[in-house]
Design a protein around this motif. Structure first.
Motif, mmCIF file in Angstrom:
data_model
loop_
_atom_site.group_PDB
_atom_site.id
_atom_site.type_symbol
_atom_site.label_atom_id
_atom_site.label_comp_id
_atom_site.label_asym_id
_atom_site.label_seq_id
_atom_site.Cartn_x
_atom_site.Cartn_y
_atom_site.Cartn_z
ATOM 1 N N LYS A 9 21.321 -41.640 5.814
ATOM 2 C CA LYS A 9 21.423 -40.782 4.628
ATOM 3 C C LYS A 9 22.385 -39.642 4.926
ATOM 4 C CE LYS A 9 16.790 -41.741 2.981
ATOM 5 N NZ LYS A 9 15.485 -41.179 2.644
ATOM 6 N N VAL A 10 23.240 -39.354 3.981
ATOM 7 C CA VAL A 10 24.194 -38.267 4.130
ATOM 8 C C VAL A 10 23.534 -36.984 3.634
ATOM 9 C CG1 VAL A 10 26.436 -37.365 3.427
ATOM 10 C CG2 VAL A 10 26.142 -39.828 3.798
ATOM 11 N N GLU A 11 23.472 -35.979 4.511
ATOM 12 C CA GLU A 11 22.914 -34.688 4.124
ATOM 13 C C GLU A 11 24.060 -33.742 3.802
ATOM 14 O OE1 GLU A 11 19.956 -33.022 6.696
ATOM 15 O OE2 GLU A 11 19.240 -35.014 7.270
ATOM 16 N N GLU A 12 24.052 -33.238 2.587
ATOM 17 C CA GLU A 12 25.096 -32.308 2.169
ATOM 18 C C GLU A 12 24.491 -30.933 1.952
ATOM 19 O OE1 GLU A 12 27.531 -33.619 -1.033
ATOM 20 O OE2 GLU A 12 27.686 -35.644 -0.223
ATOM 21 N N ASP A 13 25.253 -29.930 2.298
ATOM 22 C CA ASP A 13 24.836 -28.551 2.109
ATOM 23 C C ASP A 13 25.133 -28.160 0.666
ATOM 24 O OD1 ASP A 13 24.167 -25.903 2.317
ATOM 25 O OD2 ASP A 13 25.571 -25.457 3.928
ATOM 26 N N ALA A 14 24.087 -27.806 -0.073
ATOM 27 C CA ALA A 14 24.261 -27.473 -1.488
ATOM 28 C C ALA A 14 24.179 -25.970 -1.739
ATOM 29 C CB ALA A 14 23.203 -28.198 -2.317
ATOM 30 N N TRP A 15 24.200 -25.160 -0.691
ATOM 31 C CA TRP A 15 24.108 -23.717 -0.864
ATOM 32 C C TRP A 15 25.429 -23.156 -1.372
ATOM 33 C CZ3 TRP A 15 20.825 -20.659 3.092
ATOM 34 C CH2 TRP A 15 19.628 -21.329 3.334
ATOM 35 N N THR A 16 25.322 -22.190 -2.255
ATOM 36 C CA THR A 16 26.521 -21.476 -2.693
ATOM 37 C C THR A 16 26.867 -20.450 -1.615
ATOM 38 O OG1 THR A 16 25.311 -19.719 -3.816
ATOM 39 C CG2 THR A 16 25.823 -21.706 -5.116
ATOM 40 N N PRO A 17 28.093 -19.974 -1.584
ATOM 41 C CA PRO A 17 28.436 -18.931 -0.611
ATOM 42 C C PRO A 17 27.537 -17.699 -0.738
ATOM 43 C CG PRO A 17 30.424 -19.851 -1.541
ATOM 44 C CD PRO A 17 29.265 -20.443 -2.313
ATOM 45 N N GLU A 18 27.166 -17.327 -1.952
ATOM 46 C CA GLU A 18 26.290 -16.165 -2.153
ATOM 47 C C GLU A 18 24.903 -16.417 -1.559
ATOM 48 O OE1 GLU A 18 24.359 -14.809 -6.052
ATOM 49 O OE2 GLU A 18 26.146 -13.518 -5.865
ATOM 50 N N LEU A 20 24.154 -18.455 0.876
ATOM 51 C CA LEU A 20 24.296 -18.489 2.324
ATOM 52 C C LEU A 20 24.386 -17.074 2.903
ATOM 53 C CD1 LEU A 20 24.564 -20.172 4.859
ATOM 54 C CD2 LEU A 20 27.004 -20.358 4.419
ATOM 55 N N LEU A 21 25.168 -16.218 2.281
ATOM 56 C CA LEU A 21 25.274 -14.831 2.752
ATOM 57 C C LEU A 21 23.941 -14.096 2.622
ATOM 58 C CD1 LEU A 21 28.786 -13.864 1.366
ATOM 59 C CD2 LEU A 21 28.139 -14.264 3.742
ATOM 60 N N ASP A 22 23.209 -14.333 1.533
ATOM 61 C CA ASP A 22 21.885 -13.720 1.367
ATOM 62 C C ASP A 22 20.928 -14.180 2.457
ATOM 63 O OD1 ASP A 22 22.689 -12.331 -0.889
ATOM 64 O OD2 ASP A 22 21.806 -13.769 -2.310
ATOM 65 N N PHE A 23 20.976 -15.476 2.793
ATOM 66 C CA PHE A 23 20.121 -16.027 3.837
ATOM 67 C C PHE A 23 20.445 -15.410 5.193
ATOM 68 C CE2 PHE A 23 19.354 -19.235 7.146
ATOM 69 C CZ PHE A 23 17.989 -19.444 6.970
ATOM 70 N N ILE A 24 21.727 -15.291 5.499
ATOM 71 C CA ILE A 24 22.155 -14.693 6.771
ATOM 72 C C ILE A 24 21.711 -13.238 6.841
ATOM 73 C CG2 ILE A 24 24.176 -13.981 8.118
ATOM 74 C CD1 ILE A 24 25.533 -16.595 7.074
ATOM 75 N N GLU A 25 21.856 -12.515 5.749
ATOM 76 C CA GLU A 25 21.428 -11.109 5.722
ATOM 77 C C GLU A 25 19.918 -11.003 5.947
ATOM 78 O OE1 GLU A 25 21.501 -7.198 2.782
ATOM 79 O OE2 GLU A 25 22.421 -9.060 2.119
ATOM 80 N N GLN A 26 19.152 -11.866 5.293
ATOM 81 C CA GLN A 26 17.695 -11.855 5.447
ATOM 82 C C GLN A 26 17.309 -12.137 6.897
ATOM 83 O OE1 GLN A 26 15.752 -15.017 3.345
ATOM 84 N NE2 GLN A 26 13.723 -14.475 4.099
ATOM 85 N N LYS A 27 17.923 -13.122 7.513
ATOM 86 C CA LYS A 27 17.591 -13.459 8.898
ATOM 87 C C LYS A 27 18.010 -12.329 9.838
ATOM 88 C CE LYS A 27 15.578 -17.167 7.958
ATOM 89 N NZ LYS A 27 14.115 -17.215 8.067
ATOM 90 N N GLY A 28 19.109 -11.662 9.531
ATOM 91 C CA GLY A 28 19.535 -10.524 10.338
ATOM 92 C C GLY A 28 18.507 -9.408 10.301
ATOM 93 N N GLU A 29 17.935 -9.166 9.122
ATOM 94 C CA GLU A 29 16.896 -8.144 8.986
ATOM 95 C C GLU A 29 15.633 -8.542 9.746
ATOM 96 O OE1 GLU A 29 16.466 -7.758 4.758
ATOM 97 O OE2 GLU A 29 18.370 -6.704 4.536
#
Length: 61
Positions: A9-18, A20-29
């Motif tokens: 099965k092909v797994e594709e990333d469906a996250w928008t850039p926004e 993804l940036l929100d997720f990175i910011e949350q994990k940084g916090e």
């Protein structure tokens, strides 16, 4: 001949850039307190004449 699984099965990333940036910011916090504790521990080791741990430099969160 290639060693490729035709049934994989092909797994594709469906996250928008926004998203993804929100997720990175949350994990940084989430990790910021731990990074602060680690930095304090490393400073304690260094100021008490113990061999310091390797240093990781983070320029931005």
């Amino acid at each position: 001949m290639k060693a490729v699984n035709p049934n994989a099965k092909v797994e594709e990333d469906a996250w928008t850039p926004e998203e993804l940036l929100d997720f990175i910011e949350q994990k940084g916090e989430e990790v910021a307190p731990g990074i602060g504790s680690l930095a304090a521990f490393m400073m304690y080791q260094f100021t008490n004449g113990k061999k310091p741990l390797p240093v990781i430099v983070i320029t931005e969160l």
